[in-house]
Design an enzyme around this catalytic site. Structure first.
Site, PDB file in Angstrom:
ATOM      1  N   LYS A  91      -6.549  -2.347   0.351  1.00 18.42           N
ATOM      2  CA  LYS A  91      -5.725  -2.539   1.285  1.00 18.42           C
ATOM      3  C   LYS A  91      -4.300  -4.027   0.632  1.00 18.42           C
ATOM      4  O   LYS A  91      -4.840  -4.137   0.226  1.00 18.42           O
ATOM      5  CB  LYS A  91      -6.537  -2.742   2.284  1.00 18.42           C
TER       6      LYS A  91
HETATM    7  N1  GLU Z   1      -4.762   3.631   5.825  1.00 14.89           N
HETATM    8  C1  GLU Z   1      -5.101   4.781   6.146  1.00 14.89           C
HETATM    9  C2  GLU Z   1      -6.634   4.086   6.899  1.00 14.89           C
HETATM   10  O1  GLU Z   1      -6.438   3.232   7.435  1.00 14.89           O
HETATM   11  C3  GLU Z   1      -5.627   4.898   5.136  1.00 14.89           C
HETATM   12  C4  GLU Z   1      -5.980   5.443   4.194  1.00 14.89           C
HETATM   13  C5  GLU Z   1      -5.781   6.243   2.770  1.00 14.89           C
HETATM   14  O2  GLU Z   1      -5.302   7.568   3.171  1.00 14.89           O
HETATM   15  O3  GLU Z   1      -5.550   5.662   1.544  1.00 14.89           O
HETATM   16  O4  GLU Z   1      -7.729   5.049   6.448  1.00 14.89           O
END
Ligand code: GLU
Length: 427
Positions: A117
């Site tokens: 993240k």
């Molecule tokens: N931000 C989204 C999540 O928390 C998607 C992450 C992604 O598609 O890599 O799952």
């Protein structure tokens, strides 16, 4: 494992905040990991965390510095995967927790990814489009050392979107000298994005709600839904619930709360939000005080905003039979226990909101093969994967008599630690 020295705050389970909550969730699953528990410390720290300074020139000629992060929590099962968040409250500890939840989520759905993240502590509403672009490009360049189509693949999260992904893709490609569409997902369709990606998280939320409702004999048609957050997740989910004949009775966003016992007109509400920036002042509803949102009479509650929303302060007031976590980390462990005691079923974030990253995976596969699927194909595959994952979680929960959250963690942590064990320690 030697932890006898004083723990840094990010390793302390009593340290409040998302990372402390994640550590408590891991402690709850450890008794179910059998011989793999030997490796559980792996999950209690990120593999790699990068803090970057992001300086940009503002439109008024001054220079501003922002703090950015990219955390790769676990890479045992594949490259890192997870979104990038732009928010004024982003901290390293929050990004660590979000990256760990990505590891769990990706393993729970059996996507061939680890968890990662990123984020920048910035209120993007205060930036012009040019400033936002410079911020995004400089951040991408700074984390460019550790991202890549087979290393770590960012995607949208709170306050980031297709345009930001396009800038990230371009910056990475310019720096490496080759157009690399697979370095991010959630891109515009014209740049190798996938049909259905934008709606995928909300669609996944709705799909698991259908599955869970069936298990507790809750008829979706006519059932009352309350949604917190009307962004990419809550907005799409609210529309799908309304289309399925549910009454979306309450919606809360950052600025206000609206209630309508007979069901809000979601289409009109979304138009109002697009025009005025929030639900405040929507004429087709009664305005409620923020705290009242949690006690509205409803059958399904969908927190789809920030972390730590359902806490000891409001868990006892919740009227719903089903909580579907569209947001990441919206329920604290203490609140989880209160909801369980009260017989309220919680479908945890790590399965409920996995639809987004699932279609991100489809996008990445399409980019690699340069062959693109139809929207129907994507939605059908998404629904099938979500149903299968939910069924496995349900079965594990029954087998061990645990919550759906612990069941999801059992499945996911087992997969991660099996990979860890098979790969072995290097050197
Ligand atoms: N931000 C989204 C999540 O928390 C998607 C992450 C992604 O598609 O890599 O799952």
């Amino acid at each position: 494992m030697n932890t006898s020295h004083t723990l840094p705050s990010y390793l302390d389970p009593n340290h409040l905040g998302p990372w402390g909550i994640y550590l408590q969730q891991v402690d709850r699953v450890t008794p179910y990991l059998g011989h793999l528990a030997r490796w559980v410390e792996t999950l209690k720290r990120p593999k790699r965390a990068m803090i970057v300074d992001v300086p940009i020139e503002l439109d008024n000629g001054t220079v501003a510095h922002f703090e950015g992060y990219r955390v790769q929590h676990n890479l045992s099962r594949g490259p890192g995967k997870g979104g990038v968040r732009f928010h004024q409250d982003v901290t390293l500890s929050e990004v660590m927790a979000l990256s760990a939840w990505m590891s769990v989520k990706n393993a729970a759905v059996n996507l061939p990814y680890g968890g990662a993240k990123g984020g920048i502590r910035v209120d993007p509403k205060t930036l012009s489009r040019g400033e936002l672009e410079r911020l995004t490009r400089r951040y991408t360049s700074e984390i460019g050392l550790i991202i890549g189509p087979s290393k770590d693949i960012p995607a949208p999260d709170m306050n980031t979107n297709e345009q930001i992904m396009a800038w990230m893709m371009d910056t990475y490609s310019m720096n490496t000298g080759a157009t690399a569409t697979g370095v991010v997902t959630g891109k515009p369709i014209a740049l190798g994005g996938s049909l259905g990606r934008r709606e995928a998280t909300g669609r996944g939320v709705f799909t698991v709600a259908q599955e869970a409702a069936q298990h507790i004999q809750l008829e979706l048609k006519g059932c009352r839904v309350a949604v917190q957050g009307l962004g990419n997740v809550g907005g799409v989910a609210a529309q799908l619930f309304a289309q399925a004949g549910c009454k979306v009775v309450a919606v809360q966003d950052h600025a206000g709360t609206v209630y309508q016992a007979s069901g809000l007109d979601i289409h009109a509400l979304l138009e109002h939000v697009a025009k005025h920036g929030s639900v405040l002042g929507f004429s087709g509803a009664e305005a409620l005080a923020r705290a009242q949102f949690w006690s509205v009479p409803c059958d399904i509650l969908v927190p789809a905003a920030l972390e730590q929303q359902i806490t000891v302060n409001n868990a006892a007031q919740i009227q719903a039979r089903l909580v579907i976590e569209g947001a990441n980390g919206p329920t604290t462990p203490e609140a989880d226990d209160i909801l369980a005691e009260r017989g309220i079923l919680v479908v945890p974030d790590v399965i409920a909101n996995a639809g987004g990253v699932t279609v991100s995976y489809f996008e990445w596969v399409q980019d690699f093969s340069s062959f693109f699927w139809s929207e129907d194909e994507i939605n059908a595959r998404l629904v099938r994967l979500m149903r299968e994952a939910f069924a496995a979680v349900w079965q594990t929960a029954q087998q061990h008599k645990v919550s759906l959250r612990t069941a999801t963690f059992i499945i996911a942590c087992t997969r991660m630690l099996q990979a860890r064990e098979l790969r072995g320690l290097y050197p």
